[in-house]
Structure formats: structure tokens, C-alpha cells
Write an enzyme that holds these catalytic residues in place. Structure first.
Site, PDB file in Angstrom:
ATOM      1  N   CYS A  31     -99.202 -38.373  -9.991  1.00  0.00           N
ATOM      2  CA  CYS A  31     -97.964 -39.145 -10.113  1.00  0.00           C
ATOM      3  C   CYS A  31     -97.459 -39.494  -8.713  1.00  0.00           C
ATOM      4  O   CYS A  31     -97.276 -38.600  -7.878  1.00  0.00           O
ATOM      5  CB  CYS A  31     -96.907 -38.337 -10.862  1.00  0.00           C
ATOM      6  SG  CYS A  31     -95.295 -39.158 -10.912  1.00  0.00           S
ATOM      7  N   ASP A  38    -101.597 -35.942 -13.258  1.00  0.00           N
ATOM      8  CA  ASP A  38    -101.505 -36.587 -14.564  1.00  0.00           C
ATOM      9  C   ASP A  38    -102.867 -36.465 -15.240  1.00  0.00           C
ATOM     10  O   ASP A  38    -103.905 -36.599 -14.585  1.00  0.00           O
ATOM     11  CB  ASP A  38    -101.146 -38.072 -14.420  1.00  0.00           C
ATOM     12  CG  ASP A  38     -99.696 -38.287 -14.031  1.00  0.00           C
ATOM     13  OD1 ASP A  38     -98.831 -37.551 -14.545  1.00  0.00           O
ATOM     14  OD2 ASP A  38     -99.430 -39.186 -13.223  1.00  0.00           O
ATOM     15  N   ILE A  53    -122.323 -51.552 -18.254  1.00  0.00           N
ATOM     16  CA  ILE A  53    -121.960 -50.622 -17.188  1.00  0.00           C
ATOM     17  C   ILE A  53    -122.799 -49.350 -17.306  1.00  0.00           C
ATOM     18  O   ILE A  53    -123.019 -48.838 -18.408  1.00  0.00           O
ATOM     19  CB  ILE A  53    -120.450 -50.293 -17.224  1.00  0.00           C
ATOM     20  CG1 ILE A  53    -120.006 -49.539 -15.983  1.00  0.00           C
ATOM     21  CG2 ILE A  53    -120.064 -49.516 -18.463  1.00  0.00           C
ATOM     22  CD1 ILE A  53    -119.843 -50.393 -14.795  1.00  0.00           C
TER      23      ILE A  53
END
EC number: 1.7.1.13
Length: 116
Positions: A31, A38, A53
Site C-alpha cells: 500500500c 496487500d 503468454i
């Protein structure tokens, strides 16, 4: 975050629309206001065009966020922008679900679709 960590491989079925869903249930960042960690779940859904990907490279890309002070909304949009730029998919969505802090949870979602 280094988007150059991301690698692609050729889509074996470029003439077919199909959806790939990738979930990272152990995403971490920091954060920028409090410096506290977080924890979230990142879900990517996309319909590939010419490329897909490579998952190990995506894992290392996600690890780049681990010590970064960045808001949820910025993470979600950054991932979408980086993947769209690299993959040029037919469509792509990113959903980030954040674990409770102070009893509050947040979910951020963003979508991209190719224009014909």
C-alpha cells in the site's frame, strides 16, 4: 515493473476463438499510503490472437509488484496495458480481488476488446 520479463509463444489455433484463464491467488504488493502489504487474487481472461503468454514469465512479472507501493486500480490497469501491448489479444480482462483490510474488500476489473 518490467514488462520485458513477459514472454510469448505462438498460438497453435489462431483461427479459433477460445478463452484462456489464468489465476494468481498469491499476488502481493505494498500500500503506497501505509507501507503495509496487500494480498490479492489476479484473474486474467483473454482470447488470444497470434500469441499466448508464457506462465513462468508471467509469474516473474507479478513478482515485480511485490515491493512496489501501488494502488489496486493502478495495478489492475497496468497489467491490462502491459498484456494488451505485448499480446495484442482479441479480448482481455483483468480482475483483481483484494483481501480485507479493516473489514473492507475491493474488486477492480478492466476490459479490452479489439476494434475491427
Amino acid at each position: 515493473m518490467k514488462k520485458d520479463l513477459l514472454e510469448l509463444f505462438d498460438n497453435s489455433f489462431p483461427d479459433r476463438d477460445y478463452t484462456i484463464e489464468i489465476v494468481n491467488a498469491e499476488f502481493t504488493s505494498v500500500c503506497p499510503k501505509t507501507g503495509l502489504p496487500d494480498f490479492g487474487t489476479i484473474t486474467i481472461r483473454y482470447v488470444p490472437d497470434k500469441s499466448c503468454i508464457e506462465l513462468k514469465s508471467l509469474k516473474y512479472y507479478f513478482l515485480e509488484f511485490r515491493n512496489a507501493g501501488i494502488f489496486y486500480e493502478n495495478i489492475t490497469n497496468r497489467i491490462l496495458d502491459d498484456l494488451v501491448t505485448l499480446l495484442q489479444p482479441r479480448s482481455l480482462s483483468v480482475i483483481t480481488e483484494w483481501r480485507a483490510r479493516g473489514g473492507i474488500t475491493e474488486t477492480v476489473s478492466v476490459n479490452y476488446s479489439q476494434t475491427l
